[in-house]
Enzyme design. Sequence first.
Site, PDB file in Angstrom:
ATOM      1  N   GLY A  56       0.848  -1.187   0.000  1.00 40.64           N
ATOM      2  CA  GLY A  56       0.000   0.000   0.000  1.00 40.64           C
ATOM      3  C   GLY A  56       0.880   1.232   0.000  1.00 40.64           C
ATOM      4  O   GLY A  56       2.060   1.154   0.351  1.00 40.64           O
ATOM      5  N   CYS A  83       5.095  -6.373   1.728  1.00 40.51           N
ATOM      6  CA  CYS A  83       5.465  -4.956   1.740  1.00 40.51           C
ATOM      7  C   CYS A  83       4.749  -4.224   2.883  1.00 40.51           C
ATOM      8  O   CYS A  83       4.987  -4.527   4.046  1.00 40.51           O
ATOM      9  CB  CYS A  83       5.180  -4.348   0.363  1.00 40.51           C
ATOM     10  SG  CYS A  83       5.968  -2.757   0.106  1.00 40.51           S
ATOM     11  N   TYR A  84       3.833  -3.317   2.589  1.00 44.68           N
ATOM     12  CA  TYR A  84       3.071  -2.652   3.656  1.00 44.68           C
ATOM     13  C   TYR A  84       2.436  -3.695   4.575  1.00 44.68           C
ATOM     14  O   TYR A  84       2.375  -3.524   5.798  1.00 44.68           O
ATOM     15  CB  TYR A  84       1.980  -1.763   3.021  1.00 44.68           C
ATOM     16  CG  TYR A  84       1.049  -1.078   3.990  1.00 44.68           C
ATOM     17  CD1 TYR A  84       1.251   0.257   4.335  1.00 44.68           C
ATOM     18  CD2 TYR A  84      -0.048  -1.741   4.550  1.00 44.68           C
ATOM     19  CE1 TYR A  84       0.387   0.901   5.221  1.00 44.68           C
ATOM     20  CE2 TYR A  84      -0.908  -1.116   5.435  1.00 44.68           C
ATOM     21  CZ  TYR A  84      -0.685   0.213   5.765  1.00 44.68           C
ATOM     22  OH  TYR A  84      -1.521   0.846   6.628  1.00 44.68           O
ATOM     23  N   HIS A 170       7.977  -8.132  -3.478  1.00 43.03           N
ATOM     24  CA  HIS A 170       6.690  -8.516  -4.089  1.00 43.03           C
ATOM     25  C   HIS A 170       6.790  -9.869  -4.797  1.00 43.03           C
ATOM     26  O   HIS A 170       7.232  -9.928  -5.946  1.00 43.03           O
ATOM     27  CB  HIS A 170       6.248  -7.432  -5.069  1.00 43.03           C
ATOM     28  CG  HIS A 170       5.829  -6.177  -4.381  1.00 43.03           C
ATOM     29  ND1 HIS A 170       4.542  -5.963  -3.942  1.00 43.03           N
ATOM     30  CD2 HIS A 170       6.539  -5.089  -4.001  1.00 43.03           C
ATOM     31  CE1 HIS A 170       4.465  -4.788  -3.340  1.00 43.03           C
ATOM     32  NE2 HIS A 170       5.670  -4.238  -3.357  1.00 43.03           N
ATOM     33  N   GLU A 172       4.475 -11.555  -6.043  1.00 38.84           N
ATOM     34  CA  GLU A 172       3.427 -11.731  -7.044  1.00 38.84           C
ATOM     35  C   GLU A 172       3.837 -11.300  -8.451  1.00 38.84           C
ATOM     36  O   GLU A 172       3.185 -11.640  -9.420  1.00 38.84           O
ATOM     37  CB  GLU A 172       2.152 -10.978  -6.612  1.00 38.84           C
ATOM     38  CG  GLU A 172       2.255  -9.448  -6.590  1.00 38.84           C
ATOM     39  CD  GLU A 172       2.844  -8.880  -5.294  1.00 38.84           C
ATOM     40  OE1 GLU A 172       3.576  -9.601  -4.611  1.00 38.84           O
ATOM     41  OE2 GLU A 172       2.582  -7.703  -4.985  1.00 38.84           O
ATOM     42  N   ASP A 228     -16.958 -12.037 -22.651  1.00 40.15           N
ATOM     43  CA  ASP A 228     -17.713 -12.222 -21.412  1.00 40.15           C
ATOM     44  C   ASP A 228     -19.158 -12.660 -21.669  1.00 40.15           C
ATOM     45  O   ASP A 228     -19.630 -13.636 -21.081  1.00 40.15           O
ATOM     46  CB  ASP A 228     -17.718 -10.926 -20.579  1.00 40.15           C
ATOM     47  CG  ASP A 228     -16.318 -10.453 -20.252  1.00 40.15           C
ATOM     48  OD1 ASP A 228     -15.388 -11.260 -20.383  1.00 40.15           O
ATOM     49  OD2 ASP A 228     -16.155  -9.276 -19.890  1.00 40.15           O
ATOM     50  N   LYS A 367     -10.432 -12.136 -16.285  1.00 41.19           N
ATOM     51  CA  LYS A 367     -10.583 -12.305 -17.737  1.00 41.19           C
ATOM     52  C   LYS A 367      -9.932 -13.599 -18.261  1.00 41.19           C
ATOM     53  O   LYS A 367     -10.525 -14.318 -19.057  1.00 41.19           O
ATOM     54  CB  LYS A 367      -9.941 -11.100 -18.444  1.00 41.19           C
ATOM     55  CG  LYS A 367     -10.318 -10.974 -19.896  1.00 41.19           C
ATOM     56  CD  LYS A 367     -11.666 -10.360 -20.014  1.00 41.19           C
ATOM     57  CE  LYS A 367     -12.054 -10.015 -21.413  1.00 41.19           C
ATOM     58  NZ  LYS A 367     -13.279  -9.213 -21.432  1.00 41.19           N
TER      59      LYS A 367
END
Length: 509
Positions: A56, A83-84, A170, A172, A228, A367
Site C-alpha cells: 500500500g 510490503c506494507y 513482491h 506476485e 464475457d 478475464k
Amino acid sequence: MKDKQTIIVLDFGGQYKDLIARRVRELGVYSIILSGDTTTKEILSYNPIGIITTGGPKSVYKTDSSLCDKELLQSGIPILGICYGMQMMAYVLKGTVQSAPVSEYGQTSGTVISESPLFEKVSNDLKVLMSHTDRITKIPEGFTVTACTNDCPIAAMENRDKKLYGVQFHPEVTHTLKGKTIIRNFLYNICNAKGDYNMKNYIETAIEEIRKQVGNEQVLLGLSGGVDSAVCAALISKAVPNQLVCIFVDHGFMRKNEAEEVKQAFADKSLKLIAVDASERFLKKLEGVTDPERKRKIIGAEFVEVFNDEALKLGRIKFLAQGTIYPDVIESGNGKAATIKSHHNVGGLPEKMGFSGLVEPLRGLFKDEVRKVGRELGLPAAITERQPFPGPGLAIRIIGEITKEKLDMLREADYIYRAELGKLKKKPSQYFAVLTNTRTVGVMGDERTYGYVLALRAVVTGDFMTADYAHIPQSVLARISTRITNEVHGITRIVYDITGKPPATIEWE
Ligand code: XMP
C-alpha cells in the site's frame, strides 16, 4: 464459491492486489479480495485457510493508515504480509517501522539467511522486486529474520508458531524470480491448501447455482460478440437448456465475419438466439456525424433502443443475465449489491420488464479465467481468444463521417492486417486498422489515384492503461502494405502508428 478453500487478499491500496489474487488462483486455490477496512469478524466469516495482506502507498505509523486488528494476527490463520502488509504485521505486534535511509525500487539481490517453509525450493540467492521507502527496523517478539538485501536487513521475517510470515518484496510479480514458488509454499506448506479450485469445478458449481436460482424460468441476455457475454451464454445454456434467450444486436460495425462467427458459435447450443440486423438504422442515425463523442453517444443510445424493442416483444422474462466479471465487481467497491452495468446495453429495461433477479455466473472470474471457461465449454478460439473490441466497433475506427463504403474498405483492410499479424509467433496485445479521413495522391499503373490513408495500430500492454507501440518486423509491414493497397480498392497509402499510451490512447477516437 461455497465449499471451496479460500484465501483472502486483504487490500491496503497496493497496485498488485489483482495480481496476488490471480497468482493464488493459478496455483489452484480460490481467492477473493476484501478491503483492508473489513472487520475481523467479517473476514473470519469466510472461513479462510489463509490471508495475504497487500502492499500500500501509506506508512503504517501515520494516523490515517488502515491497520488490521491484533485479533486477526492472533487468530491462528496463516498470514503472509507483503510490503506494507508485512510492515503492518510488525507495527501492530509492537515491532518498529521507520523511513529507510535508502529507498529501494526495482529488482534487487537478496539472501535467504534462515531455513523457512516459505523459501522451500528457492535458492538462497534471491532476485526480488522491491518498492518501498519504509522498512522494519525491529521485528516483534517471537519472530526471526529469514531474508535480507544490502539495503534492507529485514527483507523477510516469520513467526512459525503463530503462522505469521512477511516479505518486504513482491512475490506476485514476475520480476521476483521464484515469486510463484514462494506463494505456492505459503499456500501448500503453510495453509495446507488442497488445490481444489480449477475451471472444471468452477463450471460445475456455477451450473448448480444457476439451476437453483433460475428454476424453470426464462433468462434474457444481451450478446455483444465479446468474450464475457459469449461465455456467460454458453454457461447458462448448459445449466438450463432452452431457457435462455439471447439478443444479438448487429450494429453493422463488427469486423469481417464477426457477426457470422457469433451466430455460428451458438447454433448448436440450447438457447434461443435473436439476431437483429440493425446496420441500416445505425448508419442512418450517424449520417453527417463526425465528432467521436457524439458517435459513441448515438450508438450507445440506439443500441439500448434496439435491444429494448426486441426484449419487449418477448413478453415477461423473469431473469436478466449479464457477463459481469470480477474486475467489474472490484471496481464497483467490492460489489456487494449487484447493479446493472452502466455501459451495458439494457438501460431502462429492468423496470419495464420487471426482472426479479440478475444472473451473473462470471462474477468471480478474472478475464483469463473467463477465456479458460469458454474453452472448457467448447467455444471456438475466434471467440475465446478475442482481442478487446470497443462497443461502438469500427464506427470509432473510421475518422470522420461513417459510410457503408468506408466500412467495407476498413473491414477488408483490417482483416488482411489481422491475418498477417496473426501469423507472428509473438503477437502484440491488440492490433487493428484505422481508416483516416485523409486522402492523398498516388499512382497505380499509369493512373493517378486519390485514395484514403489507412493507419495500422499494434500495441503491447498488460493492462491496457498504458501501452507501447509494437515493433513489427519491417518485412511484415511491407507485405501488409502491398497486400492492402493491391487488394482493397480505395486505400492507396499505409502508415504505421508509433505512439505509445500515453500520450496517445490505443483507439484513435
Ligand atoms: P483506449 O483507446 O482508451 O482503450 O486507450 C483502452 C482499451 O479499451 C478498449 N476500448 C473500449 N472497450 N468499449 C469497450 O468495451 C469502448 O467504448 C471502448 N473504447 C476503447 C480499447 O480497444 C482498448 O483495448
